[in-house]
Scaffold this active site. Structure first.
Site, PDB file in Angstrom:
ATOM      1  CE  LYS A   1      -4.229  -2.060   0.926  1.00 29.69           C
ATOM      2  NZ  LYS A   1      -3.806  -3.421   1.129  1.00 29.69           N
TER       3      LYS A   1
HETATM    4  C1  LIG Z   1      -4.402  -4.616   0.531  1.00 25.90           C
HETATM    5  C2  LIG Z   1      -3.624  -5.872   0.457  1.00 25.90           C
HETATM    6  C3  LIG Z   1      -3.924  -6.876  -0.483  1.00 25.90           C
HETATM    7  C4  LIG Z   1      -5.091  -6.778  -1.448  1.00 25.90           C
HETATM    8  O1  LIG Z   1      -4.935  -5.778  -2.406  1.00 25.90           O
HETATM    9  P1  LIG Z   1      -6.197  -5.230  -3.238  1.00 25.90           P
HETATM   10  O2  LIG Z   1      -5.688  -4.068  -3.993  1.00 25.90           O
HETATM   11  O3  LIG Z   1      -7.218  -4.829  -2.193  1.00 25.90           O
HETATM   12  O4  LIG Z   1      -6.692  -6.338  -4.093  1.00 25.90           O
HETATM   13  C5  LIG Z   1      -3.120  -8.008  -0.521  1.00 25.90           C
HETATM   14  N1  LIG Z   1      -2.091  -8.166   0.350  1.00 25.90           N
HETATM   15  C6  LIG Z   1      -1.775  -7.224   1.274  1.00 25.90           C
HETATM   16  C7  LIG Z   1      -0.659  -7.468   2.200  1.00 25.90           C
HETATM   17  C8  LIG Z   1      -2.526  -6.042   1.359  1.00 25.90           C
HETATM   18  O5  LIG Z   1      -2.216  -5.116   2.292  1.00 25.90           O
END
Ligand SMILES: *Cc1c(COP(=O)(O)O)cnc(C)c1O
Length: 474
Positions: free
Chosen positions: A113
Site C-alpha cells: 500500500k
Molecule cells: C491490501 C492488500 C492486499 C489486497 O490488495 P487489493 O488491492 O485490495 O486487491 C493483498 N495483500 C496485502 C498485504 C494487502 O495489504
C-alpha cells in the site's frame, strides 16, 4: 486526459479534481475517458529510467494537468531512499527458474500500500496548496491501510488525518506503528468496539453532508484513482527488469505473466490498466484466499458478493474481502464501456444479490488475460515452507497465496512474476509455524515498540467524534 464515471452521470474532470474525491459524483467509479496507449518503441524508451523517472513518465500520461517538472519533483520525493529501503525501490527476486517476486514492500509500513499511498500524500498536498484548500481525512482501519495512510500524510500541509481503530484489537506492532506517530496532523482515535463500529462511525460522519462540507472531509480508500494510477508504474518496472536480459530484437514480443494476491481488486486492476496501455502481459492471475468470491467469478461467470457475516477471518487478513470495491471498473470495460449495461448489471446485483456474466466468460481470459485460483491456510503454510527450502527466501502469507496460485498457472517460456504484497516480518507466527524460523522486527524498525505513543481513547459515540474532528480539523 479527462476522467468520467462508470455510471455515466458525471461531467469529465481533470486528474487533480478527482484526486480529492473517492467516488464519482453519481456514486460510480472514476475511469480515464480513453486509456493511454504506448507503442513497443515508446515502452522500450522507458528502459533506462530509474523508478522515480519511470513513475514520472507513466503518471504523466494520467496527470496531464500537472506540469511535468512538478510531477517529477513529487515522484523524486516519493520514490526515494528515505521512503524505500531498496536502491531499486522495487527489487525482483527469483525464487525458482520460472517464478520471481516483485518486491513492493520496501516502504515504511512493509506492505505494498505504501507504493501508491506515498505518491497520494505528495500529490494531495500539491493539489490542495494550488487550489488553496484543506482536507481532513477520516478513515477506519484494522491495521494496514491506516498506517500506510498515516505514514504518507504525516507532516503534510493542509491535511489532517483522523484514523479510527478498534481498542485492543490490533497487534502490538500495528499499534506501535500508528500510535508512535507524534506529528500534529495525525490523530489516532481508539474506539471502544470492533472494526465494524469504527467503520460505522466513519460512515455516519460522511453521511452528515453538512458536517462533511463544513469540515472538508475526505477519504483515501482503495477506489481512489490516484492510487490505482501509481500502481500501474510497477507493472511497467517489473516487465522492463524481467526483459533486461532478453535480446533486443525479441523484447517487444516478450510476454510475462503476473499473479496478484487480491482483496479489493485494486492491485490487479492496475495490471489490467498496464495491459490495456500496451504492456506485453500474457496473464493476470488473481489469487484469493478462502474468501474466494472473485475466483468464483472468473471460473464461473457469476459474481455473488458476500456479507460481513460470511467473510472468514484468515491468516492472510488483508485479503478478507467479499465485495471487491474496484471490480466495477473492470466490469465497465467488460461490458464495452457502456454505462447503460453497467447500470443494468448493478440493478441486477441489488435485486438478486448477483450478476450473471456467463455470456462473457470466455472473454475473461481471451480478451483480458485474467485467470484465478484459491489458496487456504494449509496452502500458505506449505508454500512458505517450500519457498524457504527451495530458495532461502521467507515470504508473508499473502505473497504465499500468490505463489501457490502462480504455480498452478505456469506456462513454458513465460516468466511468472508474483507481487510481494507484504514483508514476512509483519506475520512472524505463520512464518514460524511453516519454517521454525523466528524473525524479529526489521533493523530499521528496531526500538519501535519502546517509542512513546499518542492516542485518543473514545467511546463508540458519533457526537464525541464530531466534536473531536471539529476541534482538530485543518
Ligand atoms: C491490501 C492488500 C492486499 C489486497 O490488495 P487489493 O488491492 O485490495 O486487491 C493483498 N495483500 C496485502 C498485504 C494487502 O495489504
Amino acid at each position: 486526459m479527462k476522467y468520467i464515471s462508470t455510471r455515466g452521470g458525471m461531467d469529465a474532470a481533470t486528474y487533480s479534481a478527482i484526486l480529492l474525491e473517492g467516488l464519482a459524483t453519481d456514486g460510480g467509479l472514476v475511469v480515464p475517458e480513453t486509456m493511454p496507449r504506448l507503442s513497443a518503441e515508446e515502452i522500450e524508451r522507458l528502459r533506462g529510467h530509474n523508478y522515480a523517472e519511470l513513475a514520472t513518465e507513466i503518471l504523466g500520461l494520467f496527470a496531464t494537468d500537472i506540469p511535468r517538472e512538478d510531477l517529477a519533483e513529487m515522484c523524486n520525493a516519493t520514490y526515494s531512499r528515505e521512503n524505500f529501503v531498496s536502491a531499486d525501490v522495487v527489487p525482483l527476486t527469483a525464487i525458482s527458474s520460472e517464478i520471481s517476486l516483485v518486491g513492493l514492500s520496501e516502504g515504511p509500513t512493509l506492505a505494498f500500500k505504501d507504493m501508491a499511498m506515498q505518491f497520494l500524500g505528495q500529490s494531495l498536498e500539491y493539489v490542495l496548496a494550488r487550489s488553496n484548500r484543506t482536507l481532513n481525512i477520516v478513515g477506519a482501519t484494522s491495521g494496514d491501510t491506516g498506517s500506510a495512510a498515516e505514514y504518507a500524510l504525516r507532516g503534510k500541509h493542509g491535511i489532517a488525518v483522523f484514523m479510527l481503530s478498534p481498542q485492543g484489537r490490533m497487534s502490538d506492532f500495528q499499534r506501535a506503528q500508528m500510535y508512535s506517530l507524534l506529528d500534529d496532523n495525525i490523530h489516532n482515535v481508539a474506539v471502544e468496539g470492533v472494526f465494524d463500529d469504527c467503520q460505522n462511525l466513519m460512515k455516519a460522519l460522511f453521511e452528515d453532508l453538512d458536517f462533511k462540507r463544513a469540515h472538508h472531509l475526505g477519504a483515501v480508500n482503495s477506489v481512489n484513482l490516484g492510487r490505482i494510477s501509481a500502481q500501474v508504474v510497477y507493472y511497467f518496472w517489473a516487465w522492463l527488469r524481467q526483459t533486461d536480459g532478453v535480446a533486443e530484437s525479441e523484447r517487444a514480443t516478450s510476454e510475462v505473466s503476473f499473479t496478484i494476491p487480491s482483496g479489493n481488486f485494486g492491485n490487479i486492476l492496475s495490471g489490467h490498466f498496464a495491459r490495456a496501455m500496451g504492456l506485453p502481459i500474457r496473464r493476470l492471475v488473481l489469487a484469493a484466499n478462502e474468501n474466494n468470491v472473485l475466483d468464483e467469478l472468473f471460473r464461473t461467470g457469476i459474481y455473488a458478493p458476500r456479507g460481513g457475516a460470511d467473510t472468514f477471518a484468515t491468516s492472510s487478513p488483508s485479503m478478507d474481502v467479499s465485495k471487491a470495491s474496484n471490480l466495477e471498473r473492470f466490469v465497465y470495460d467488460l461490458l464495452g464501456r457502456d454505462s447503460d449495461r453497467l447500470n443494468a448489471a448493478w440493478r441486477e446485483l441489488s435485486e438478486t444479490g448477483r450478476i450473471d456474466l456467463r455470456a462473457e466468460l470466455p472473454r475473461f481470459v481471451e480478451e483480458f488475460g485474467i485467470q484465478s485460483g484459491t489458496s487456504t491456510h494449509a496452502d500458505r503454510v506449505a508454500t512458505i515452507k517450500s519457498v524457504f527450502e527451495q530458495s532461502g527466501v521467507l515470504i508473508d502469507p499473502h505473497t504465499a497465496d500468490g505463489v501457490k496460485v502462480a504455480r498452478e498457472h505456469l506456462e513454458p517460456g513465460v516468466p511468472m512474476l508474483v507481487l510481494e504484497t507484504a514483508k514476512p516480518e509483519k506475520f512472524p507466527e505463520i512464518v514460524f509455524e511453516a519454517t521454525g524460523e523466528r524473525i524479529g522486527v526489521p533493523e530499521r524498525l528496531e526500538g519501535l515498540l519502546e517509542l512513546p505513543q499518542r492516542v485518543t481513547k473514545m467511546a463508540n459515540d458519533e457526537d464525541e467524534l464530531r466534536k473531536f474532528v471539529a476541534e482538530h480539523a485543518v
